[in-house]
Design an enzyme around this catalytic site. Structure first.
Site, PDB file in Angstrom:
ATOM      1  CB  CYS A 131      -0.966  -0.031   1.172  1.00 28.69           C
ATOM      2  SG  CYS A 131      -1.984  -1.526   1.151  1.00 28.69           S
ATOM      3  CG  HIS A 269      -2.009   4.696   4.726  1.00 31.40           C
ATOM      4  ND1 HIS A 269      -1.925   4.511   3.369  1.00 31.40           N
ATOM      5  CD2 HIS A 269      -2.205   3.456   5.259  1.00 31.40           C
ATOM      6  CE1 HIS A 269      -2.048   3.229   3.088  1.00 31.40           C
ATOM      7  NE2 HIS A 269      -2.233   2.563   4.214  1.00 31.40           N
ATOM      8  CG  HIS A 303      -6.522   0.693   1.402  1.00 33.83           C
ATOM      9  ND1 HIS A 303      -5.658   1.443   0.633  1.00 33.83           N
ATOM     10  CD2 HIS A 303      -5.747  -0.025   2.263  1.00 33.83           C
ATOM     11  CE1 HIS A 303      -4.424   1.179   0.988  1.00 33.83           C
ATOM     12  NE2 HIS A 303      -4.443   0.290   1.980  1.00 33.83           N
TER      13      HIS A 303
END
Lengths: 378, 92
Positions: A131, A269, A303
């Protein structure tokens, strides 16, 4: 729809995570010669890169002069193609596999497919780090340009949703699953009722270019990258910790030669997982206190994994342009372990000049990029 | 199987796999120059022919001599003559 869509794990009727079916009209806008080696991740990256190239006014001569590079990454080259290949091998259908199958799977598939599509013949890299992939790509492009190795890059990331990804998150209790919340409210960073992430997919590609080179060709300059850092915990594989996230942000601030008070906004994030949001909130609180607005657009977008850094950096650029901070969607009650931050719950009109963007990944990886708006930098 | 049917089946591979238009598929066309196929495409062409006709082509040396669509028609027709049982199983 691929047959594996039926294997997307659904613990309840409220998990919403279906893969995007790319319209044949859109995918066939890429010629077969180029498209044959693309899984969905590379296809998303190429479509996004087309937009970036057009908006930036780049042409084939600049992209093919050896001074332009391509740094694009994803969690896995194409997890849907990994699935298809593995299934064919297990069923001993080797002859059903395309000659291009391996080119769709390899970890740098998006990078070389985009480079091949545009005739980019400079540096090609793919720092795959789950990620944090695309923010590391953008940061690496910045470092390469600072070192004088290239004049510009197409940089960012792409990713796709498949059972390999969703099943893994679910197995770790990291995928949102609640009977009490509707699907559109499941991704709720920093909220007391957060219960995991909601997966998205796509690509975010930026043109990262040496400042004077961009000025000379009269390219639209959206922002200037003024600092970058990446580090890791050295002790965790499934999550990061507040100490290393804080260290990463402080390293980036030092690289940018600015103080925390110079920052207008932190693009977190924050994926809506219990542990992830807690650790990042503690780190942001330690560096910025409650003086700087903080939000995560994962409440709106979910996400997008390896693409999240690129997509969310593009969102930051839009916030700079419009002078507005996007709120934390679905944040109803701030969790006790995320308290002490300025967490907007409605769009906030204000100058967005200097921004800290975080990405955090499996492997205990952290990355922080600091950008200054073109207006503030001029 | 008639030669016309065999050609039809071969042409279908070019339409399905290489997204060529049926009207482009005339026997004299050179598969590299006129259709812009490359070595990766040839691997997929061999795979497509094997799957369609149930024949083994990977180690067939004649495959390396293919230049035109006509060459492919001739090669598959020759293999059909040599393997009438396999070809007989094809859908008409």
């Amino acid at each position: 729809m691929p047959e594996w869509q039926g294997l997307v794990p659904v613990g309840s009727d409220h998990i919403s995570a279906a893969p995007v079916a790319v319209s044949p009209e859109i995918s066939k806008s890429i010629k077969r010669h180029y498209r044959r080696s693309m899984g969905n991740a590379a296809l998303f990256a190429t479509l996004a890169a087309q937009q970036a190239v057009a908006e930036s006014g780049l042409d084939a001569e600049i992209l093919g002069n050896g001074r332009a590079g391509c740094i694009i990454s994803s969690t896995i080259g194409s997890s849907s193609e990994v699935y298809e290949s593995t299934k064919a091998v297990i069923e001993q259908r080797f002859n059903d596999l395309s000659a291009c199958q391996f080119f769709r799977i390899v970890s740098h598939s998006s990078a070389f497919n985009v480079a091949n599509f545009f005739g980019i013949n400079g540096v090609q890299l793919s720092p795959c780090s789950a990620c944090a992939s695309s923010l590391q790509s953008i940061g690496l492009a910045y470092e390469q340009i600072l070192a004088g190795r290239q004049e510009l890059f197409l940089a960012g990331g792409s990713d796709e949703v498949t059972p390999i990804v969703l099943g893994s998150f679910r197995h770790l209790y990291a995928l949102a699953d609640s009977d009490e919340l509707p699907p559109e409210e499941l991704s709720r960073p920093f909220d007391a009722r957060r219960c995991g992430l909601v997966c998205g997919e796509g690509a975010g590609i930026l043109v990262v270019e040496e400042y004077e080179h961009a000025r000379r060709r009269q390219a639209p300059v959206l922002a200037e990258i003024i600092g970058y850092a990446t580090n890791c915990t050295g002790s965790q594989i499934s999550q990061s910790d507040s100490a290393s996230i804080e260290a990463c942000m402080r390293l980036a601030l030092a690289d940018a030669q600015i103080a925390p008070d110079d920052v207008d906004y932190v693009s977190a994030h924050a994926t809506s997982t219990v542990a992830g949001d807690r650790e990042e909130a503690a780190a942001i609180r330690a560096v910025f206190g409650d003086r700087v607005p903080v939000s995560s657009v994962k409440g709106q977008l979910g996400h997008t994994l390896g693409a999240s850094g690129g997509i969310e950096t593009a969102a930051v650029l839009a916030m700079m342009r419009h002078g507005v901070i996007l709120p934390n969607a679905n944040l109803a009650v701030v969790a006790e372990d995320c308290a002490g931050l300025d967490l907007p719950t409605a769009p906030r009109q204000q100058p967005v000049r200097t921004v800290v963007k975080n990405c955090i990944a499996f492997g205990g990886v952290n990355a922080t990029l600091i950008m200054r708006s073109a207006e503030a930098g001029a | 199987m008639t030669r016309d049917r065999l050609i039809e089946l071969i042409n279908q591979i070019f339409v399905d796999q290489f997204e060529l238009e049926p009207e482009e598929l005339t026997p004299e066309k050179r598969i590299f120059e006129d259709f812009a196929l490359d070595s990766l495409d040839i691997v997929d062409l061999i795979t497509g022919l094997q799957r369609k006709f149930g024949i083994s082509l990977r180690d067939n040396k004649d495959v390396q001599q293919i230049r035109t669509l006509q060459d492919i028609y001739d090669l598959v027709e020759k293999l059909a003559r040599d393997n009438p049982d396999l070809i007989a199983k094809l859908p008409e």
